[in-house]
Design a protein around this motif. Sequence first.
Motif, mmCIF file in Angstrom:
data_model
loop_
_atom_site.group_PDB
_atom_site.id
_atom_site.type_symbol
_atom_site.label_atom_id
_atom_site.label_comp_id
_atom_site.label_asym_id
_atom_site.label_seq_id
_atom_site.Cartn_x
_atom_site.Cartn_y
_atom_site.Cartn_z
ATOM 1 N N LEU B 64 59.672 18.739 -36.773
ATOM 2 C CA LEU B 64 59.715 19.655 -37.918
ATOM 3 C C LEU B 64 59.037 19.034 -39.145
ATOM 4 O O LEU B 64 59.077 17.820 -39.350
ATOM 5 C CB LEU B 64 61.175 19.999 -38.254
ATOM 6 C CG LEU B 64 61.820 21.134 -37.458
ATOM 7 C CD1 LEU B 64 61.785 20.874 -35.961
ATOM 8 C CD2 LEU B 64 63.250 21.376 -37.923
ATOM 9 N N ASP B 66 59.269 19.453 -43.144
ATOM 10 C CA ASP B 66 60.105 20.070 -44.176
ATOM 11 C C ASP B 66 59.411 19.912 -45.537
ATOM 12 O O ASP B 66 59.242 18.796 -46.033
ATOM 13 C CB ASP B 66 61.480 19.376 -44.180
ATOM 14 C CG ASP B 66 62.480 20.099 -45.057
ATOM 15 O OD1 ASP B 66 62.074 20.989 -45.840
ATOM 16 O OD2 ASP B 66 63.681 19.774 -44.955
ATOM 17 N N VAL B 94 63.362 16.290 -37.902
ATOM 18 C CA VAL B 94 62.314 16.438 -38.927
ATOM 19 C C VAL B 94 61.458 15.181 -38.906
ATOM 20 O O VAL B 94 61.944 14.084 -39.170
ATOM 21 C CB VAL B 94 62.932 16.648 -40.327
ATOM 22 C CG1 VAL B 94 61.847 16.675 -41.399
ATOM 23 C CG2 VAL B 94 63.758 17.931 -40.359
ATOM 24 N N SER B 312 64.368 23.150 -45.668
ATOM 25 C CA SER B 312 65.802 22.820 -45.716
ATOM 26 C C SER B 312 66.326 22.924 -47.136
ATOM 27 O O SER B 312 67.509 23.097 -47.343
ATOM 28 C CB SER B 312 66.034 21.399 -45.201
ATOM 29 O OG SER B 312 65.548 20.454 -46.143
ATOM 30 N N LEU B 340 67.387 22.623 -38.133
ATOM 31 C CA LEU B 340 67.004 23.143 -36.815
ATOM 32 C C LEU B 340 68.130 23.957 -36.159
ATOM 33 O O LEU B 340 67.900 25.111 -35.773
ATOM 34 C CB LEU B 340 66.530 21.988 -35.910
ATOM 35 C CG LEU B 340 66.070 22.402 -34.513
ATOM 36 C CD1 LEU B 340 64.948 23.432 -34.572
ATOM 37 C CD2 LEU B 340 65.598 21.177 -33.717
ATOM 38 N N ILE B 358 59.969 28.225 -34.465
ATOM 39 C CA ILE B 358 59.458 26.852 -34.480
ATOM 40 C C ILE B 358 58.166 26.773 -35.300
ATOM 41 O O ILE B 358 57.932 25.818 -36.040
ATOM 42 C CB ILE B 358 59.238 26.358 -33.027
ATOM 43 C CG1 ILE B 358 60.599 26.265 -32.312
ATOM 44 C CG2 ILE B 358 58.512 25.029 -32.991
ATOM 45 C CD1 ILE B 358 61.589 25.318 -32.942
ATOM 46 N N VAL B 361 58.561 26.047 -38.998
ATOM 47 C CA VAL B 361 58.947 24.702 -39.447
ATOM 48 C C VAL B 361 58.014 23.629 -38.884
ATOM 49 O O VAL B 361 58.299 22.440 -38.977
ATOM 50 C CB VAL B 361 60.418 24.382 -39.080
ATOM 51 C CG1 VAL B 361 61.382 25.127 -39.981
ATOM 52 C CG2 VAL B 361 60.712 24.688 -37.611
ATOM 53 N N THR B 362 56.916 24.059 -38.257
ATOM 54 C CA THR B 362 55.999 23.064 -37.691
ATOM 55 C C THR B 362 54.544 23.390 -38.033
ATOM 56 O O THR B 362 53.979 22.859 -38.979
ATOM 57 C CB THR B 362 56.162 22.978 -36.148
ATOM 58 O OG1 THR B 362 55.943 24.272 -35.586
ATOM 59 C CG2 THR B 362 57.542 22.484 -35.770
#
Lengths: 325, 433
Positions: B64, B66, B94, B312, B340, B358, B361-362
């Motif tokens: 991840l 963030d 992360v 987050s 997550l 996904i 966050v990626t």
Amino acid sequence: MTANAPGIDDLRSRTFPFPFRHFLSAGDLNIVQVSELLDLADHFVDFNHRASKKLDLLKGRTVMNLFFEPSTRTQSSFEIAAKRLGADTVNMSPRSSSMTKGETLIDTAVTLNAMQPDILIVRHGSSGAAALLAQKVGCSVVNAGDGQHEHPTQALLDALAMRRAFGSLAGLTVAICGDVAHSRVARSNVAMLSVLGAEVRLVGPPTLIPAGAEHWGVEIHHDMKSGLRGVDVVMMLRLQLERMQGALVPSTREYFRFYGLDRERLSYAASGAKVMHPGPMNRGVEIDSDVADDPAVSLIQNQVEMGVAARMAVLASLAHRLDNA
Amino acid sequence: MARPQPTAFQNARLVDPESRYDGPGSLIVSEGVIVDVAKGREFKDLSGDVRVIDCNGAMLAPGLIDLRVKTGEPGAEPKETLKSAAQAAAAGGVTSMVVQPDTDPAIDDPAMVDFILRRARDIELVNVYPAGAATKGLKGQHLAEIGLMRDAGCVFITDADHSIVDSRVFRRILAYAKAFGMLVAHRPADPWLTGDAGATEGDFAARLGIPAAPTAAETIMLERDLALAELTGARLLVDQITCAASLDALKRAKARGVKVHASVSINHLSFNELDIGDYRTFAKLDPPLRSEDDRQALIDALADGLIDVVVSAHAPAPAEDKRLPYAEAAPGSVGLETLLPALLAFHHDDRIPLVDLIRAVTLAPAQLLGLQTGRLSSGAPADLVLCDLGAPVIVDADKLRSKSKNSAFDGRRLQGQVLMTLVDGRVVYRTAD
């Protein structure tokens, strides 16, 4: 246990036990609980007219007044109530500056808890402070005003004054006027009056009525004439003058012109209508002295008197629960 | 540091947002990069020096990224250090975190950018990227050294929680940053409306007697930001969009070609304004929690791609800052370790396809920052997370690795246990067996 107080034993034996460890919010109470508190308070009103005003309902108990905000009236009222019930009372006024130097409200609570009080009476400038303390101490907590949230004993004494004036609150129409947005008195009264079957109106400029209040089961008016039309009780709120700096109202003279209570405005209310104010009053800002001081319409002095009795009822109920715990 | 031996992850559920693949497969990591990806099959006849990990069907996805992490370092280390944040990040899957510049001193010059990067290198756990301040001292008045900070390694510029009120200054920031190819992140909030608010204006906040602000505080400034982004042609990241009205504005701007992206915090996807009931300070956030209608609109916007990124909004606050009456308590929630599993709730509810969750966050944040991570393809850095999607997790704030334990998710039941986290092919976190 109720020396020199014939009647209280009988009264208490008829009541359901008070179910709460704390007295934090008018919104927590149902009609039975409020009615029983009012019955008990009613009894104390009469008792307080006696030459000897000492009971032993709280004998041996320690009641601590913890006032983070100055309030001579409420603090004295609680102190007298506790003393008349036979409690040992302690007044503490922690300065908020010492709190900002590292000691949190919870640190204070832990310190106080170690002194083993039975009832803590708390006033604090932040909404929710009394509830926070209640979670952290072993004793009962009475909310004597938390920020803009609630002031439930004020609502109880207001209800008592109205019930003694009108016999019952069911079916009464009450207009709560002025700075509702910043008023804990208004929030507690909306909850308690609604429980007791009164219709409530909120009257004030849009800047002083909280957003979302239309969901509280009340009528909202921004015009005094329509707001006061036909009401039985006009409850004026103090305009907190520091609000002037927040540009919420243009000036005190304009405020009085549109939202102040004088004879002319009062004439829209029902005949026999009563006027209330939690005090201290800004005369000539939210209320005219002519109205405030007229014993034929004003319940303001009664409210102060009812304050001691209402608080005695709350303290006695909490102590009764402690005795039977 | 010596690279570990090549590793084959067999029998995994590969989730690759770049190719939109979500299915069985295997993957080989060597020398810090992904060297081979086998979709729908396993590697046979692996040579003896390859370590084999049987994933037992667990999800293997890019690590991840963030975009919104606050640390207390420098200046407020008791809250959180870069090391404790990095440990929390690793435990949460992360692999890259962008540190907000509102430290003390603020990250508003190249020396501070360099300081953060050096500290991160010393810690050698996850990738740490500093965001640079847009204005000197985060005061909203004078442009910070945007070009020098870019050269020093900062990945975008932002004044973090401080809204830049002066429209002329904000216009200049956008125009100047554009010349350096820098993304500008801005949190829209009209400070004159928000004041000391700790909740969203409405019935609930009014009952509790909490100072509150309307969602219009966000939309007013967002409309301004969008107009200035359009005027300057700069790339704008709307930092934490929170309400339905803002989504409408965002949609209109995207439709007319404004180069705008938006992030949403996992908190605003997971909670609504009622979660502050009983003055629960752990749920006191900035921006405050919104209505359920707003929350549902945010989830829909994430599902249809209007919102690009989920963050987050990791904001550590020690107990002494939270154990206060609501109005006085510090806002914010830690979130690196819960991002997550909390996000996976929308997968378990069949609300949003796993690969799209996904992606948010990626790959989406990787593309915003111009990073090579965020994908499962040969040659990409081996920043990976292995996660048992079905494993139950009961969040216990006291067990979080962050120095501050202020989690809005404390006590929540989630599903999705991180089993292993790799950065550059190195295992930086592994659950105790």
